[in-house]
Design an enzyme around this catalytic site. Sequence first.
Site: not given
Length: 263
Positions: A49, A163
């Site tokens: 991320s 993510d």
Amino acid sequence: MANRNVYDMDKQKVALVLSMGGARGIAHIGVIEELLRHNFEITSIAGSSMGAMVGAMYASGKMEECKEWLYSWDKRKMWELADLTLSRDGLVKGDRFIKELKQIIPDMNIEDLPVPYVAMATDIVRDQEVRFDRGSLHEAIRASISIPMLFRPLRKDGMVLIDGGILNPLPLSHVQRTEGDILIAVDVNAPIDTGKKKKVSPYNLLTESSRMMMQQITRYQIERCQPDILIQISGDTYDMLEFHHAASIVKTGVEVARRILMQ
């Protein structure tokens, strides 16, 4: 680690791993700056991320330019970059963000970066981690930062990518190792009590519960891989969407890293 004299020591090679954390992940910039000041040489980098995004900034040699870009973000800028769309996939397309990022970091193949780089994403079709260590750098960033219900997922080769922090918030086992290096991990979601009063709201309940799950996975990864140096920043320091505090967040990264490295 004992104090290092930066003038008379050879550079210590480092395999660096950067955690997820939304806006808190901007602190990774400050940590990297402090590592370089202490004469460490980052020889490989991996992240999930926001950790993947900052890792890409460094690996591409564009961290300073990206830092100045982040410093320009105020609340108005964030709304401009939001690229809002009403769809079942997510509220934010992410197209404007990537378009601006391309003006600073040109897209390139990951394997052509001067520093070995890995970004982690999650394929929700097959319920498994996806490792980006080759192919488009922008595609890797876009996949890794696709926070569920916020960013629209990236669809690629039959996968639906979100993510990377969902399954691996601190991807210690994925960073490339070289002979003589040490493993340094930076976790910006650490369960360190700052005394900050927590407000009870639907948003806070969602983010707090998600962070607790990420912290549990991170604890397991740290116990399993045992980094040589662990730099922890409290998950209470900043909200994951407070990108308009970039300068302060970078400063926090510098201060925490300096304290750990001087021990």
